[in-house]
Each structure stands twice: as C-alpha cells, then as structure tokens.
Design an enzyme around this catalytic site. Structure first.
Site, PDB file in Angstrom:
ATOM      1  N   HIS A   9       0.833  -1.211   0.000  1.00 47.10           N
ATOM      2  CA  HIS A   9       0.000   0.000   0.000  1.00 47.10           C
ATOM      3  C   HIS A   9       0.867   1.262   0.000  1.00 47.10           C
ATOM      4  O   HIS A   9       0.656   2.176  -0.815  1.00 47.10           O
ATOM      5  CB  HIS A   9      -0.904  -0.011   1.232  1.00 47.10           C
ATOM      6  N   GLU A  10       1.844   1.298   0.895  1.00 49.49           N
ATOM      7  CA  GLU A  10       2.677   2.501   0.998  1.00 49.49           C
ATOM      8  C   GLU A  10       3.623   2.643  -0.192  1.00 49.49           C
ATOM      9  O   GLU A  10       3.954   3.765  -0.591  1.00 49.49           O
ATOM     10  CB  GLU A  10       3.463   2.472   2.311  1.00 49.49           C
ATOM     11  N   HIS A  25       1.853   4.670  -2.807  1.00 47.26           N
ATOM     12  CA  HIS A  25       1.993   6.115  -2.582  1.00 47.26           C
ATOM     13  C   HIS A  25       3.403   6.594  -2.953  1.00 47.26           C
ATOM     14  O   HIS A  25       3.562   7.630  -3.603  1.00 47.26           O
ATOM     15  CB  HIS A  25       1.723   6.447  -1.113  1.00 47.26           C
TER      16      HIS A  25
END
Length: 455
Positions: free
Chosen positions: A21-22, A25
């Site tokens: 997920h990170e 980003h």
C-alpha cells in the site's frame, strides 16, 4: 506453538499489505516529482532506519506494527520557508490537483493490483478445489423444490460456467444478496445407461434467505452441501468393533437400521451418534449383499460421548485442479477482484441501512486467527487470504472518511469541481470527525472479536 504460528502469519500478512500500500503512494509520489522524506512500516516511535537514494529518503521500522506511512515534503507539516526553489517545486501541496489525486489513489490501487497478481498466479499454478457436485438434498429445502436430489454436477449459474465449488458458491452469494433467482445447469447420472449423463436446467429461488442466513452457511439453508464419496470402508483396525462384527476393507455400506446411507459422511455421522447401540448394517461385498450387526464402542471427549468402530471411510470430495493460461488467468483475477470489491461495498451499504448485522465487522483478532488458520492449511489458502484482505484494505481506504485516502480524494474531487481548495478549518473539523468514526469502527470490531472468542 499455535499462538506463535498465528502471530507470525498475521504479522507477515499485515507487513506485506502495508508495504504494498505505501509503496503505491511512494512510487507515484516519486513519479510526480514529490520529495519523499520517510517511508515507515509501522507507526509511532522509530526503532530502526536507514537513508537511501538521491533524496536520502529515510526507510524506517516503527514500534507499533499496525499500518505505515509515507511522509512527503508538505508545507502543512513542515516549515518550507527556507527551502531552495528546486525543493519547493517538489512540495506536495504545490502539485496540481490531478497529481495529488494520483498519489493518494495509488495506495488502494496497489492493494487491488496485489490481489490481481496473487489470484492470477494461483489460477496459472492451479488450485485444487472440490468439484461443484451436490450431496443428497434434504426435502423441504429450496434446492429440493428446484428439482435437485443429490449427485448432480453444477456446470453453470445463470449461463456463467463454473468448474469448482467456490465459484458456484460465490455466484450464488452475489445473486442471494440481490434476491435474484439462480438458473443452474446440472449434469445428472443417467440411471439407464452405465456412465451416461443427463443435462438439466433448474431454477433455484434465493428470496427465502434471510440476512442471518447470508451471514452463516447459506448453502446449507438452501439444502446444498458438498458431495462426498460412497460409504466404502478402508482400513479396518484390529480388535475394533468393525473387525469383530465381520466388516472388511472394500465393503460398500447400503443401509443402517433400514435407512439408506448415501455417502461416507452420513455413515460416519450415524456411527458417531450411536455409541453403545447395536446397528443393523447391510452392504455389498464382492458383488454380493451381506447383513451384520455392529455396536460402536463409546468414546468420551470434552464431556461428550460418541461412537467409534475403528474403520476408515473415505470422506474427501471429488477434487479438481483448475489451471488457466496466463491471459485467461489475468482476466479471471481482474473479475474476481472487481466482484469482491463490489460485494464488499454492497455489504457495507446493507450494514448502513440495517439489512446486515454489524457483527460482520471483524477486527485484528479475527483477522489474525484467519491468518493462522489459512497458513496451517497451506500456502495456497494463505495467499488467497492475503488477496482477499488486500481487497478489503483497498476498499476500506477508498471510503469517503476523513483521514483515509478516500476522504482526501473527496477533498480533491471537490477542488476539481469548485476550483478552490477546501478551507483549512473545515479540513481540521473533518479530520476530528474521521478519527471519531474510525475509533468507533475499531471499538465495534474489537468487541465483535471478543464475542467470537467467548462463543
């Protein structure tokens, strides 16, 4: 060891999901030219860190192993007044609204892409799963009223082919939520031709299912259960009731006390429910019928009695290994991810209007338990669990709740529509409200987890 196994499986799964997920980003932020100051796995105090890359980004492990974050150069959080122009140009709030939307949306998108990659890999490898063949159907059930009797192989649901049990269950669940009928293509054994098959189409009504049924095993409520092999005895243990009664390996059981025995599971259930009771058994041995009496010996476990005759009986259902070529596997993976996402949103919507119980919200304790269970079953089950949790994480992060990615996307969407940024005061109030909503959901989830443990 079981607790340790569960904890390790949970931490590994959570770590993979957070990192993916990170990284979403992080990669899109870098692609958009935003300077990334820190990439942290975990929250709270940093316990270990190293700096890498041209921007000397700090890669860190933090004390609390729940979640993670990407810290970018942001004028709302740091003093940027003394930065050189080339760094100011890389500050987050100075980017166009479309770049900010891309950076925020990249986290949930990465979770969906992870699920697609896992499902595609599993479909290419091949997943051993039970075939969608039905067990004997009880009377006065929706499946019986539809004309199903047991032994049928379901080949399609509303014209969509199915090869494995989980596919059939998934398609029926989607239809049951919509209260829509299911048209089942069923392949039956032909009693008049050895090895012959009859094709039939039946309509299964699903509108009788209640919300509680959907939250439990709705297939059992419909009268549909996984088909089991015939009650053929395997190894007979010495000095057990089966051997003493004269049962032999290879015996096919027909009836017990005059009641037909449809499969191995029915045979096992009858034996276990009859401790110390003489049972009249008829069967077939070497193409000849026989009859005898066996008395299951009484066994005690956890304060409950059950019968045992010390004979093996096959219970494993008919299994298929479903393997697909890469492009077809990718298409199936995309469809599975989309279907799971939309189903999750529908269930959340039904929770909001009271059609589905809030007891379905699960927290870290239940998720950790499932992680441990699937890891003990095998790698395929564990990877499937990770894929489903990754989809759930992606969907939850897209909800329009402040402090989540979805809340930020809502702000930026309003900015696109109005041409103005959201007032800072409004953002602060919304942030507090978002924290309150998340805390409430977490309390409900943990409460549900504790209730499950107690029950």
């Amino acid at each position: 060891m079981t607790l340790l196994h569960t904890i390790v499986a949970f931490i590994v799964a959570l770590g993979v999901l957070v990192v993916v997920h990170e990284l979403g980003h992080y990669w899109v932020a870098r692609w958009c030219g935003v300077k990334v100051l820190r990439f942290s796995v975990g929250m709270g105090k940093i316990v270990f860190s190293r700096r890498f890359g041209p921007d000397q980004t700090e890669w860190a492990l933090s004390a609390l192993p729940f979640g993670g974050y990407v810290k970018m150069l942001d004028a709302r959080e740091q003093d940027v007044s003394k930065l050189p122009p080339q760094d100011l140009a890389r500050e987050f709030t100075r980017q166009s609204v479309w770049k900010r939307i891309a950076i925020v949306a990249a986290g949930p998108l990465a979770n969906f892409l992870l699920a697609i990659a896992v499902f595609a890999g599993l479909y290419i490898h091949g997943i051993p799963e039970p075939a969608p063949r039905l067990r004997a159907v009880p009377e006065h059930t929706a499946a019986y009223e539809a004309g199903l009797r047991g032994g049928e192989l379901i080949t399609a649901v509303n014209g969509e082919p199915v090869r494995i049990w989980s596919d059939m269950r998934w398609k029926l669940l989607r239809l049951a939520i919509e209260k829509a009928p299911a048209r089942l293509d069923a392949e039956r054994p032909d009693p008049n031709v050895a090895g012959g098959k009859l094709l039939d189409t039946v309509t299964l009504r699903l509108d009788s299912l209640s919300t509680a049924d959907l939250e439990a095993d709705f297939l059992e409520k419909l009268g549909m259960d996984l088909g089991r092999p015939k009650p053929v005895l395997g190894k007979i243990l010495a000095d057990g009731p089966a051997m003493q009664a004269g049962l032999r390996e290879g015996d096919l059981i027909l009836t017990i006390d005059g009641s037909p025995i449809k499969d191995g599971l029915a045979f096992l259930e009858k034996i276990r429910s009859s401790p110390g009771q003489p049972l009249e058994i008829t069967g077939i041995r070497n193409h000849q019928e026989f009859s005898l009496t066996v008395t299951p010996e009484r066994q005690e476990k956890n304060g409950q009695s059950f019968g045992r005759i010390k004979a093996e009986v096959a219970l494993a259902p008919e299994m298929l290994v479903n393997s697909d070529p890469p492009l077809q596997a990718l298409g199936k993976a995309v469809n599975r991810t989309w279907d799971t996402s939309t189903l999750t949103l529908k269930m959340l919507g039904k929770m909001l209007v009271g059609e589905v119980s809030w007891k379905n919200i699960t927290g870290p304790i239940t998720i950790a338990d499932y992680a441990g269970q699937t890891a003990r079953v095998g790698l395929i089950s564990y990877l499937t669990f990770i894929a489903f949790i990754s989809i759930s994480l992606g969907v939850m992060n897209l909800l329009p709740i402040p402090v989540l990615d979805g809340g930020l996307l809502l702000y930026y969407s309003l900015e696109v529509l109005t041409g103005r940024t959201i007032p800072e005061r409004f953002g602060e109030i919304a942030q507090r409200a978002g924290v309150g909503i998340l805390m409430t959901l977490m309390i409900v989830a943990v409460f549900n987890d504790i209730l499950r443990l107690m029950s």
